[in-house]
Design an enzyme around this catalytic site. Sequence first.
Site, PDB file in Angstrom:
ATOM      1  CG  ASP A 178      20.652  -8.691 -49.068  1.00  0.00           C
ATOM      2  OD1 ASP A 178      20.880  -9.082 -47.908  1.00  0.00           O
ATOM      3  OD2 ASP A 178      21.493  -8.766 -49.974  1.00  0.00           O
TER       4      ASP A 178
ATOM      5  CG  HIS B 155      18.702 -12.560 -47.758  1.00  0.00           C
ATOM      6  ND1 HIS B 155      19.930 -12.387 -48.362  1.00  0.00           N
ATOM      7  CD2 HIS B 155      17.868 -13.002 -48.738  1.00  0.00           C
ATOM      8  CE1 HIS B 155      19.847 -12.701 -49.648  1.00  0.00           C
ATOM      9  NE2 HIS B 155      18.593 -13.072 -49.903  1.00  0.00           N
TER      10      HIS B 155
END
Length: 399
Positions: free
Chosen positions: A222, A245
Amino acid sequence: MQGLIFILLSILLIPSLSSCARVLLSPAAGDTFNVIHYGAVGNGQTDDSQSFLKAWEDVCGASEGTPTLEIPNGMTFMLSPVAFEGPCKANSVHVLLQGTIVAPSRDAWNGKNEWIQFAEINGLMIDGGGQIDGQGSSWWQDCKSNCERPTALHINDCHASRLTGIKHLNSAKNHISISGCSDFYISDLEITAPGESPNTDGIDISRSSAITIEKSIIGTGDDCIAINGGTSNIKITQVTCGPGHGISVGSLGEDGKYDTVEDVYVGGCTFKGCQNGARIKTWAGGAGYARKITFEDITLEDSRHPIIIDQFYSSHDGTQGPSKGSNVAVSDVTYRNVHGTSADDEAIIFNCAEESCKNIVLDQIDITLSVPGKDAQAVCKNAEGTATSTVPSVTCLSN
């Protein structure tokens, strides 16, 4: 003769007296409290939580110098969810992590949302080159949405503190959470989890100010770093991110919440194989602002969506958020000297609600596609600002 003797004695004694004065003026070294002396076994299977807490009680109660909680090298300590709480008597406290700390199995978990917590401790220093292993693989496989996964290291209400030189891997959820802190320095961390591990953010920051993160390598499933609401004066430099991310402001404004982020600088960072790069994400229908944000001297290596503002951020199911415009105002955002390769055709995305993205500045941007023979594109909706020396061109910004 007596005068000569006095002079000779003075020459001999003055340096010694000066040395003593220097010793007295130096900070007194604090006591060291080794968890082994409190009964910790360190075999990776025995629960050593109570031994750590007993040692911590003495560390936090010591009043002279900087007391040290020593977690020795060459040993593996299994800890159940544990909270190291202050306030402590000394002005600073040292956690010397040289060994390895591992989480219990999911089957042995007691339902708490944090695994290791430090709270209300000023002058907290965590270092030592050791390792924190969240052993999160069983959580990732069986517990993506139907149970609450724990944060590995939660640091709350700690000021004038530092976290340096630690390896952190495979958290069940986010690896490190910084909440309600100020004047906090983080450097030389290595945080790793597989790219497909869900919600394993590297560092999450919320309700904090004056936070510095530098010289670290973060690759997770993430956000490498997420800057959440109530946060200001953040400096992030020399961080290598990927997989993951990207470095994100937000998400902000979920469920109509009022969130604010301002004075953020991200510089000298590299994104390698990330799903996003420099990202700002807000929920439709939220309130507040994200402003005075700079991404500068950014290197891209085969990363999707290198520059993105998304004001219609949604849940993790991949669907777009509601069509109503977001009320989280995004302004005074600068992207300067961003260069490298994008793994997606849409290298720049400004997906803004009406009149909500203002003074967006692109300067010296050069992004090409990882696949030769095709040109990168920019998607721009409702953004206002300027673009100078920018490839790909962004039509909704003035040149």
